[in-house]
Design a protein around this motif. Structure first.
Motif, mmCIF file in Angstrom:
data_model
loop_
_atom_site.group_PDB
_atom_site.id
_atom_site.type_symbol
_atom_site.label_atom_id
_atom_site.label_comp_id
_atom_site.label_asym_id
_atom_site.label_seq_id
_atom_site.Cartn_x
_atom_site.Cartn_y
_atom_site.Cartn_z
ATOM 1 N N ALA A 229 0.773 -1.040 -0.064
ATOM 2 C CA ALA A 229 0.012 -0.067 0.218
ATOM 3 C C ALA A 229 0.986 1.116 -0.164
ATOM 4 O O ALA A 229 0.793 2.330 -0.708
ATOM 5 N N ILE A 230 1.932 1.406 0.861
ATOM 6 C CA ILE A 230 2.789 2.514 0.680
ATOM 7 C C ILE A 230 3.616 2.763 -0.526
ATOM 8 O O ILE A 230 3.656 3.685 -0.843
ATOM 9 N N VAL A 231 4.094 1.601 -0.934
ATOM 10 C CA VAL A 231 4.880 1.607 -2.126
ATOM 11 C C VAL A 231 4.088 2.046 -3.459
ATOM 12 O O VAL A 231 4.191 2.918 -4.140
ATOM 13 N N SER A 232 2.721 1.641 -3.511
ATOM 14 C CA SER A 232 1.641 1.916 -4.581
ATOM 15 C C SER A 232 1.388 3.311 -4.041
ATOM 16 O O SER A 232 1.471 4.194 -5.468
ATOM 17 N N LEU A 233 1.207 3.954 -3.186
ATOM 18 C CA LEU A 233 0.723 5.154 -3.107
ATOM 19 C C LEU A 233 2.024 6.274 -3.499
ATOM 20 O O LEU A 233 1.809 7.095 -4.141
ATOM 21 N N LEU A 234 3.077 5.990 -3.201
ATOM 22 C CA LEU A 234 4.328 6.584 -3.211
ATOM 23 C C LEU A 234 4.576 6.690 -4.688
ATOM 24 O O LEU A 234 4.952 7.669 -5.287
ATOM 25 N N THR A 235 4.452 5.503 -5.361
ATOM 26 C CA THR A 235 4.968 5.381 -6.782
ATOM 27 C C THR A 235 3.671 5.976 -7.522
ATOM 28 O O THR A 235 4.009 6.780 -8.442
ATOM 29 N N LEU A 236 2.603 6.072 -7.132
ATOM 30 C CA LEU A 236 1.359 6.764 -8.075
ATOM 31 C C LEU A 236 1.762 8.148 -7.997
ATOM 32 O O LEU A 236 1.663 9.012 -8.913
ATOM 33 N N LEU A 237 1.872 8.880 -6.796
ATOM 34 C CA LEU A 237 2.292 10.349 -6.570
ATOM 35 C C LEU A 237 3.280 10.499 -7.175
ATOM 36 O O LEU A 237 3.523 11.612 -8.004
ATOM 37 N N ALA A 238 4.620 9.802 -7.352
ATOM 38 C CA ALA A 238 5.816 10.201 -8.085
ATOM 39 C C ALA A 238 5.484 10.286 -9.610
ATOM 40 O O ALA A 238 5.939 11.192 -10.249
ATOM 41 N N ALA A 239 4.656 9.446 -10.126
ATOM 42 C CA ALA A 239 4.309 9.194 -11.432
ATOM 43 C C ALA A 239 3.350 10.383 -11.913
ATOM 44 O O ALA A 239 3.750 11.059 -13.033
ATOM 45 N N LEU A 240 2.614 10.755 -10.996
ATOM 46 C CA LEU A 240 1.640 11.743 -11.513
ATOM 47 C C LEU A 240 2.428 13.228 -11.416
ATOM 48 O O LEU A 240 2.051 14.182 -12.062
ATOM 49 N N GLN A 241 3.246 13.177 -10.699
ATOM 50 C CA GLN A 241 3.934 14.548 -10.465
ATOM 51 C C GLN A 241 5.368 14.549 -11.010
ATOM 52 O O GLN A 241 6.359 15.593 -10.901
ATOM 53 N N ILE A 242 5.433 13.766 -12.027
ATOM 54 C CA ILE A 242 6.724 13.724 -12.949
ATOM 55 C C ILE A 242 7.111 14.988 -13.558
ATOM 56 O O ILE A 242 6.009 15.622 -14.219
ATOM 57 N N PHE A 243 8.205 15.314 -13.684
ATOM 58 C CA PHE A 243 8.567 16.754 -14.224
ATOM 59 C C PHE A 243 9.928 16.866 -14.708
ATOM 60 O O PHE A 243 10.053 16.778 -15.740
ATOM 61 N N GLY A 244 11.003 16.410 -13.854
ATOM 62 C CA GLY A 244 12.448 16.783 -14.431
ATOM 63 C C GLY A 244 12.880 15.893 -15.263
ATOM 64 O O GLY A 244 13.480 15.969 -16.328
ATOM 65 N N THR A 245 12.391 14.402 -15.241
ATOM 66 C CA THR A 245 12.776 13.416 -16.215
ATOM 67 C C THR A 245 12.080 13.929 -17.510
ATOM 68 O O THR A 245 13.030 13.674 -18.569
ATOM 69 N N VAL A 246 10.909 14.210 -17.617
ATOM 70 C CA VAL A 246 10.483 14.411 -19.102
ATOM 71 C C VAL A 246 11.072 15.826 -19.421
ATOM 72 O O VAL A 246 11.465 16.059 -20.664
#
Length: 306
Positions: A229-246
């Motif tokens: 649950a913790i990993v999924s939430l953190l991964t989801l938030l990191a993906a939705l807030q992606i900026f620098g990589t793109v």
């Protein structure tokens, strides 16, 4: 038998509880102040700005009502960017977490070389976004990149691509970089969760003749539910807030095929100088993040109670 406890005897306990609560809030005060100043206040200002028109320079900020939101609702680039970030979220949620769990399971089973593999698998997470972007820009270069050169060496020239310049493969390429960059954190959490599972459960399963899949399904996976649950939430938030990589790899190109909301909001404010519409985008996007986080937390809480 009557109680011998008097109101006077209960007062010290009540006073002690009050002092404990006050002490707890005293320790929480710096964090609460930090969140209030740097999260709640800016978000409130964004909501206010979303009803105004401002170019970032003039002192005049006329009230425009819902015009900014009407513009965003009919702005195809914004919804295309939301679709793109949904691809990143799905890739990170399913593929990234799946790879992280597989690596953690493999490392947890070995006895020699565990420290080495733990370091290697987590290494991408300690690199900066700029370094990762430069590394993969070089790897994906259509003329001199290692990836196309490796495909040529093994006789797969037909698979060579302009990985970051072709609209059909640019988004999956950037998603692959995101997965590689972020799987280390999930790997460590999964590994810690695996090491906390009592060995007695597996020994009992061995006595019952359970196979590897049965042990994973009925022991490993349920025991990892809180960590998942913790990993999924953190991964989801990191993906939705992606900026620098793109930004480093494609800057939203080619033709906005890899554009994401955070990068679009940045350009709308600091390139087009339309801070009102940028604020409206951020409010819609931020509200989406909050709703998804609450849904994920509710699902996790329901699973933990089951």
């Amino acid at each position: 038998m009557t109680s011998t406890t008097t109101p006077l005897a209960r007062r010290p306990r009540r006073g002690h509880a009050v002092r404990r609560h006050l002490l707890g809030w005293l320790f929480l005060a710096p964090a609460v102040a930090f969140i209030g100043v740097f999260t709640i206040v800016p978000f409130g200002q964004s909501i206010l700005l979303s009803f105004q028109s401002w170019d970032g320079l003039s002192a005049d900020t006329p009230f425009v009502g819902l015009d900014n939101y009407e513009f965003v609702l009919h702005y195809d680039a914004f919804w295309d960017s939301m679709r793109n970030v949904a691809v990143f979220a799905a890739a990170g949620f399913f593929i990234g977490n799946g790879v992280a769990l597989a690596m953690a399971t493999a490392v947890n089973r070995i006895t020699r070389g565990r420290v080495f593999f733990r370091t290697v698998f987590y290494l991408p997470g300690v690199l900066s976004v700029v370094v990762v972007g430069l590394i993969f820009s070089s790897l994906f270069n259509p003329g001199s990149g290692v990836l196309n050169h490796a495909l040529e060496l093994v006789g797969l020239e037909s698979l060579q691509q302009n990985w970051l310049g072709d609209p059909s493969v640019a988004l999956p390429s950037v998603a692959a970089v995101f997965i590689w960059f972020h799987w280390g954190f999930g790997f460590l959490l999964f590994l810690a969760g695996l090491q906390d599972i009592p060995r007695e459960l597996y020994e009992a399963a061995d006595l019952d003749g359970a196979g590897g899949w049965a042990k994973f399904r009925y022991i490993t996976w349920p025991q990892l539910a809180p960590v998942t649950a913790i990993v999924s939430l953190l991964t989801l938030l990191a993906a939705l807030q992606i900026f620098g990589t793109v930004q480093v790899l494609t800057n939203g190109g080619p033709g906005d095929h890899t554009m994401v909301p955070t990068l679009l909001i940045y350009g709308e404010a600091f390139t087009n100088f339309r801070y009102g519409t940028a604020a409206a985008m951020s409010v819609i996007f931020g509200g989406t993040l909050v709703i998804l986080s609450l849904i994920q937390l509710a699902i996790s809480a329901r699973r933990s109670r089951a």
